[in-house]
Scaffold this motif. Structure first.
Motif, PDB file in Angstrom:
ATOM      1  N   LYS A   4       0.836  -1.203   0.000  1.00 56.51           N
ATOM      2  CA  LYS A   4       0.000   0.000   0.000  1.00 56.51           C
ATOM      3  C   LYS A   4       0.872   1.255   0.000  1.00 56.51           C
ATOM      4  CE  LYS A   4      -3.661   2.361   2.431  1.00 56.51           C
ATOM      5  NZ  LYS A   4      -4.650   2.358   3.474  1.00 56.51           N
ATOM      6  N   ARG A  65      -6.331   7.722  -6.048  1.00 60.05           N
ATOM      7  CA  ARG A  65      -6.012   6.642  -5.121  1.00 60.05           C
ATOM      8  C   ARG A  65      -7.122   6.461  -4.087  1.00 60.05           C
ATOM      9  NH1 ARG A  65      -1.244   8.341  -3.595  1.00 60.05           N
ATOM     10  NH2 ARG A  65      -1.949   9.205  -1.623  1.00 60.05           N
ATOM     11  N   ASN A  66      -7.647   7.572  -3.575  1.00 62.72           N
ATOM     12  CA  ASN A  66      -8.737   7.475  -2.606  1.00 62.72           C
ATOM     13  C   ASN A  66      -9.991   6.892  -3.245  1.00 62.72           C
ATOM     14  OD1 ASN A  66      -7.238   8.469  -0.483  1.00 62.72           O
ATOM     15  ND2 ASN A  66      -7.848  10.593  -0.862  1.00 62.72           N
ATOM     16  N   GLN A  68     -10.006   4.787  -5.675  1.00 61.46           N
ATOM     17  CA  GLN A  68      -9.738   3.359  -5.873  1.00 61.46           C
ATOM     18  C   GLN A  68      -9.958   2.579  -4.582  1.00 61.46           C
ATOM     19  OE1 GLN A  68      -9.092   1.856  -8.831  1.00 61.46           O
ATOM     20  NE2 GLN A  68      -9.443   3.879  -9.686  1.00 61.46           N
ATOM     21  N   SER A  69      -9.586   3.166  -3.458  1.00 64.30           N
ATOM     22  CA  SER A  69      -9.750   2.451  -2.185  1.00 64.30           C
ATOM     23  C   SER A  69     -11.190   2.463  -1.705  1.00 64.30           C
ATOM     24  CB  SER A  69      -8.839   3.052  -1.113  1.00 64.30           C
ATOM     25  OG  SER A  69      -9.235   4.373  -0.801  1.00 64.30           O
ATOM     26  N   LYS A  73     -14.026  -4.169  -3.503  1.00 65.74           N
ATOM     27  CA  LYS A  73     -13.300  -5.198  -4.251  1.00 65.74           C
ATOM     28  C   LYS A  73     -14.191  -6.418  -4.431  1.00 65.74           C
ATOM     29  CE  LYS A  73      -9.401  -2.911  -3.960  1.00 65.74           C
ATOM     30  NZ  LYS A  73      -9.228  -1.881  -4.888  1.00 65.74           N
TER      31      LYS A  73
END
Length: 74
Positions: A4, A65-66, A68-69, A73
């Motif tokens: 990460k 990035r935020n 994506q998180s 998933k």
């Protein structure tokens, strides 16, 4: 945990460098020379564009990035 941090570092670097390059090329299109001798208006304007581009690119990388998180998933 380390993967990460690696993703965070790489995405920050890519965003900053990409934004700085975009600022550089925008300055070139506007006729501003970053590498002109001395600190004339054109040189300072190019420096400002590179700095702004790097900062904007970094912020865009962090938002990406935020985002994506935040996505779940599968």
């Amino acid at each position: 945990m380390s993967s990460k941090l690696l993703i965070e570092g790489i995405s920050d670097a890519v965003g900053f460098v990409g934004g700085a390059l975009a600022g550089f090329w925008i300055g070139r299109l506007l006729g501003l020379d970053l590498f002109a001798p001395g600190y004339g208006n054109a040189s300072v304007g190019a420096i400002v564009l590179v700095g702004l581009g790097g900062g904007i690119g970094l912020q865009l990388a962090r938002k990406w990035r935020n985002r994506q998180s935040d996505t779940p998933k599968e």
